[in-house]
Design a protein around this motif. Structure first.
Motif, PDB file in Angstrom:
ATOM      1  N   PRO A 100      -2.179   6.351  -2.109  1.00 23.11           N
ATOM      2  CA  PRO A 100      -0.999   5.494  -2.043  1.00 23.11           C
ATOM      3  C   PRO A 100      -1.123   4.318  -3.000  1.00 23.11           C
ATOM      4  O   PRO A 100      -2.197   3.777  -3.188  1.00 23.11           O
ATOM      5  N   LYS A 148       2.402  -0.535  -4.565  1.00 26.99           N
ATOM      6  CA  LYS A 148       3.854  -0.664  -4.444  1.00 26.99           C
ATOM      7  C   LYS A 148       4.418   0.659  -3.938  1.00 26.99           C
ATOM      8  O   LYS A 148       3.847   1.713  -4.177  1.00 26.99           O
ATOM      9  N   ASP A 149       5.562   0.580  -3.243  1.00 23.33           N
ATOM     10  CA  ASP A 149       6.197   1.823  -2.825  1.00 23.33           C
ATOM     11  C   ASP A 149       7.026   2.331  -3.993  1.00 23.33           C
ATOM     12  O   ASP A 149       8.164   1.960  -4.168  1.00 23.33           O
TER      13      ASP A 149
END
Ligand SMILES: *[C@@H]1O[C@H](CO)[C@@H](O)[C@H](O)[C@H]1NC(C)=O
Ligand SMILES: *[C@@H]1O[C@H](CO)[C@@H](O)[C@H](O)[C@H]1NC(C)=O
Ligand SMILES: *[C@@H]1O[C@H](CO)[C@@H](O)[C@H](O)[C@H]1NC(C)=O
Ligand SMILES: *[C@@H]1O[C@H](CO)[C@@H](O)[C@H](O)[C@H]1NC(C)=O
Ligand SMILES: *[C@@H]1O[C@H](CO)[C@@H](O)[C@H](O)[C@H]1NC(C)=O
Ligand SMILES: *[C@@H]1O[C@H](CO)[C@@H](O)[C@H](O)[C@H]1NC(C)=O
Length: 576
Positions: free
Chosen positions: A152, A155-156
């Protein structure tokens, strides 16, 4: 999928009325009258049925839809009868795509492709299979761990790739994951030349090639690609391919007969078949990777069954259904919000035929379009009706919008007016018990039931109904209107007891925002949701009334605060 945007001029007098204002009172959102009656027995609906062919004729005359090349069919259905209550079909007089029509004409069972209405099937199946809405909060990587191959990111989503862990089923279902369209130069899986990618090839392309269109939950941005991913989620949940999953989760339990993502087989299929393949026709173009976004074949009969099953909570519980049928994101339009994946049209419905006053009623829809075919699916929980529009031909992309407008503005408006007509007949009147009484009215420009007066043991009580949050002055000349809350229970004798809330207001409601004819940006007055069902220390739950309804007729009004059961005395008066 094709999403052709065509601007439509207001077609009907209803939409063209410029000086239309909100009602003087601010109703609670939701139905303002009961919808448990047969629409086809009302004048409002009969008029609408009579008018509709003329509305279509006008669309043809104004050259908005070309009757020579466009074929379309509509169906309106009701939860009261569980049946179609109106249907209309037009077959192109000079079809230009070599389409073949069913013998005997286009009918209830004629199959076409429904394009992005497929997205609704996909989400409905996921919810039904998951047993509720919790699944919306699950990360997509819970179902497709392949997508978690990269760690992951902080940041998204970055400029170049997704943080799939941060993308939920709900983000995908509401077009808020940034997955964009299928078309992408480096994504080969969706081209007609390569429509046989395996799931792992597809997911690898999503992982390595797909570029985000926005951060997660930024705002709704139409995203076909996300529904390709959701289809794989459904496959994972069910252990079946997409088409089989739809059959098992939706078709079998609901009794859908002709719905699926594979071309219907047989020589004499009841369908409008446009030959030629893309870009002329989507018939037979059955890429199963894009099917969860736009690959379903269906007809009115199945769409009606699907719609009734949603409105009647056949696969989800009533509270899950209500939660599903809610907005989950706004658009920059005040009258369009987005659900999962509902396209919610916030209709400003005139509250009576010819009224210059409207109320807001939300229509839950999904539109779809593919080469040669388009569709609209719509449900009005406020009125217990739904409709579908199916269009075929070279102009189908644009034609669906004016046809949607024609159907919605005719039949949803008619259902609103019919509910008022029914309430005037069956709900208004004088109700009493000795020296206690209440008069309920239904009037043209107003919504809900008007409480004209209320006496308890000879003493006027109506003025006691205040809203603590609004600090309405007690005793001042208030208007009080009753709205159903939706809570109800059935008695042994078959009658129902329904909770209504009495909402007091001082009219006119000032100030309203400029958009509603007032001044400024803020709405300080249409705030009944803010101030209803408060417990008042002095009066208790004085705004709560129980309406006892038998065979569709209001037979008694019960006030718990006054401990009175006021039975119907006469028909009362009405201005509707
Ligand atoms: C319509 O369907 C609902 C839900 O299945 C059922 O309760 C109701 O009795 C049906 N009404 C008619 C008229 O068939
Ligand atoms: C319709 O069929 C004719 C004869 O086969 C063919 O020449 C023509 O290109 C077709 N039109 C379309 C739009 O496919
Ligand atoms: C994305 O998900 C990871 C793993 O669940 C988490 O640690 C991270 O905080 C999330 N990032 C954002 C921006 O939400
Ligand atoms: C997919 O189609 C292409 C072109 O028709 C073919 O070469 C290839 O073998 C097919 N792949 C699979 C997995 O079926
Ligand atoms: C209701 O009750 C009041 C007070 O007892 C009485 O004056 C009035 O006439 C009654 N109204 C009706 C319609 O019965
Ligand atoms: C309503 O108002 C009347 C008259 O002021 C009063 O007698 C009565 O007690 C009030 N009822 C409640 C529940 O406050």
């Amino acid at each position: 999928m094709l999403w052709s945007l065509v601007s439509i001029l207001p077609l009907l007098s209803l939409a063209a009325a410029k000086d239309i204002q909100p009602t003087e009172e601010c109703p609670l959102l939701g139905p303002t009258y009961s919808s448990d009656f047969d629409l086809t027995e009302t004048n409002a609906f009969s008029e609408a049925k009579k008018d509709f062919p003329g509305v279509v004729k006008k669309i043809f005359e104004d050259e908005i839809v070309d009757p020579k090349v466009s074929s379309f069919t509509i169906d309106v259905f009701s939860t009261f009868t569980n049946k179609s209550i109106y249907s209309y079909s037009h077959q192109a007089t000079e079809p230009s795509l070599n389409e073949s029509f069913p013998e005997g004409g286009i009918g209830d069972k004629t199959i076409i492709r429904v394009g992005s209405v497929s997205k609704l099937f996909t989400v409905y199946a996921i919810l039904a299979q998951a047993g509720g809405l919790e699944v919306f909060d699950h990360s997509v990587t819970k179902y497709l761990p392949e997508l978690a191959q990269y760690p992951p990111k902080e940041k998204d989503n970055t400029l170049e790739s997704f943080a799939w862990e941060n993308i939920t089923i709900g983000a995908l279902a509401t077009h808020q994951a940034g997955t964009g369209q299928f078309a992408n130069p480096s994504i080969a899986c969706f081209t007609p030349e390569k429509d046989n990618c395996s799931t792992s090839e597809f997911l690898r392309e999503m992982l390595e090639e797909k570029v985000p269109s926005q951060p997660v939950f930024q705002s709704p941005l139409y995203s076909d690609g996300g529904f390709g991913v959701l289809g794989r989620v459904l496959e994972k949940m069910t252990g079946k391919n997409y088409n089989d999953a739809i059959q098992i989760v939706l078709s079998k339990p609901l009794g859908l007969k002709d719905t699926g993502s594979i071309i219907p087989k047989g020589d004499d299929v009841d369908a409008i078949i446009i030959p030629g393949g893309p870009p002329t026709s989507a018939w037979g173009f059955d890429n199963q990777l894009t099917a969860p976004s736009g690959g379903i074949y269906s007809n009115h009969a199945d769409l009606r069954t699907l719609g009734l099953s949603i409105l009647q909570s056949k696969l989800l519980t009533p509270s899950e259904t209500r939660a599903w049928m809610k907005p989950r994101g706004h658009t920059s339009s005040l009258v369009t919000t987005i659900g999962a994946p509902w396209e919610i049209n916030r209709l400003t419905l005139p509250v009576a035929p010819g009224s210059k006053h409207y109320r807001v009623s939300d229509l839950y829809t999904k539109g779809g379009g593919q080469p040669g075919y388009t569709a609209i699916f719509a449900l009005s929980p406020d009125h217990g009706i739904g409709f579908s529009v199916l269009v075929a031909g070279p102009t189908a992309g644009g034609d669906r919008w004016p046809i949607r407008a024609a159907v919605g503005e005719t039949f949803v408006a008619a259902a609103e007016h019919a509910a008022k007509e029914n309430a005037a007949k069956k709900f208004s009147g004088v109700f009493g018990d000795g020296k206690s009484n209440m008069t309920l009215t239904v009037e043209k420009d107003h919504v809900g039931l008007g409480m004209e007066n209320w006496y308890v043991d000879g003493v006027e009580w109506r003025a006691n109904i205040t809203q603590p949050a609004l600090s309405l002055p007690k005793g001042k000349d208030l208007i009080v209107r009753l709205y159903p809350t939706g809570l109800e229970t059935t008695e042994d004798d078959g009658s129902t007891i329904r909770q209504y809330r009495a909402v007091p207001e001082i009219t006119p409601l000032n100030p309203r925002p400029a958009i509603e004819g007032g001044k400024g940006l803020f709405d300080d007055r249409c705030i009944t949701w803010f101030s209803t069902a408060f417990y008042d220390l002095e009066t208790g739950i004085i705004d709560e009334f129980h309406l006892k309804v038998r065979n569709g007729e209001l037979v008694a009004v019960i006030s718990k605060a006054a401990e009175k059961v006021m039975k119907r005395k006469n028909g009362g008066k009405t201005g509707a």
